[in-house]
Design an enzyme around this catalytic site. Structure first.
Site, PDB file in Angstrom:
ATOM      1  N   HIS A   4       4.002  -0.165   7.856  1.00 24.48           N
ATOM      2  CA  HIS A   4       4.355  -1.024   8.989  1.00 24.48           C
ATOM      3  C   HIS A   4       3.134  -1.200   9.885  1.00 24.48           C
ATOM      4  CE1 HIS A   4       6.191  -2.368  12.747  1.00 24.48           C
ATOM      5  NE2 HIS A   4       7.226  -2.750  12.010  1.00 24.48           N
ATOM      6  N   GLU A  50       4.756  -9.529   7.532  1.00 30.68           N
ATOM      7  CA  GLU A  50       4.909  -9.481   8.984  1.00 30.68           C
ATOM      8  C   GLU A  50       3.581  -9.816   9.649  1.00 30.68           C
ATOM      9  OE1 GLU A  50       6.064  -5.547  10.379  1.00 30.68           O
ATOM     10  OE2 GLU A  50       4.210  -4.709   9.606  1.00 30.68           O
TER      11      GLU A  50
END
Length: 232
Positions: free
Chosen positions: A84, A154
């Protein structure tokens, strides 16, 4: 959410979601490590799945404070979020560490949810596709192509900022990622989009070619907003 928060959320979630979401949708929750067991107990007997936000790249050993993939699996989790943008930026996780985590998670029988994406300076310098290509090649270096992997796109500049990438930008990135994955020997990989996904935008975003779902941040913390995204 702490364990009590998580239990309260899932109590409300199961009531609200019953009969409201297509059974075709795979829905995973990624709670904090302390709330994994509460999540497991809350979701027992339901179709919803869950995973950890992180894990370490060694099976066991003297790594105080780290999270073992086998411990994650022992509470019934089936997935681990890896790479992430916050892990990369705040905790200095590099592609070498991420590739080891993916290898270990797959060996453990868990599904790695790999997160990739470019920063604003990289986007403005026209380096988006180069960054995505390098991340995919390095992060999946030891991955088993015969085992399941999910790759979330992302764009770092769109996370928690309220900015959503333009449909054309998202379409370009997702098509490129799918092509790169095929070149690396991976077939049928789901590529969800993550970056300030909100309920009012979800229906539009899911229509973009090669967007297979969403990696949802803030909008997943409230039952009504997350339910609308799942319905979309």
């Amino acid at each position: 959410k702490n364990p009590a928060d998580a239990r309260a959320f899932f109590t409300a979630w199961k009531v609200a979601a019953e009969g409201q979401i297509s059974t075709d949708a795979d829905i995973f929750f990624f709670p904090t490590a302390l709330s994994l067991e509460a999540t497991s107990q809350s979701l027992q007997g339901s179709a919803f799945k869950f995973g950890s936000q992180n894990c370490f790249f060694e099976t066991e050993g003297a790594y105080t404070g780290e999270i073992s993939a086998s411990h994650v699996q022992s509470v019934g989790a089936t997935a681990v979020l890896i790479g992430h943008s916050e892990r990369r930026a705040l905790f200095n996780e590099n592609d070498q560490m991420i590739s080891k985590k993916i290898q270990l998670v797959q060996k453990q029988g868990l599904i790695p949810f790999l997160c990739i994406g470019e920063t604003l300076p990289q986007r403005e310098a026209g380096q988006t596709l180069k960054v995505l290509s390098e991340q995919l090649k390095q992060d999946l270096e030891y991955a088993d192509t015969a085992k399941k992997v999910v790759v979330a796109y992302e764009p770092v500049w769109a996370i928690g900022t309220g900015k959503v990438a333009e449909p054309a930008q998202i379409a370009e990135a997702h098509l490129f990622i799918k092509q790169q994955l095929k070149d690396l020997g991976f077939e049928n990989v789901a590529v969800p989009y993550g970056g300030s996904v909100k309920p009012e935008k979800a229906s539009e975003l899911i229509q973009i070619p090669n967007v297979d779902g969403f990696l949802v941040g803030g909008a997943s913390l409230e039952v009504p907003s997350f339910l609308k995204i799942c319905q979309a």
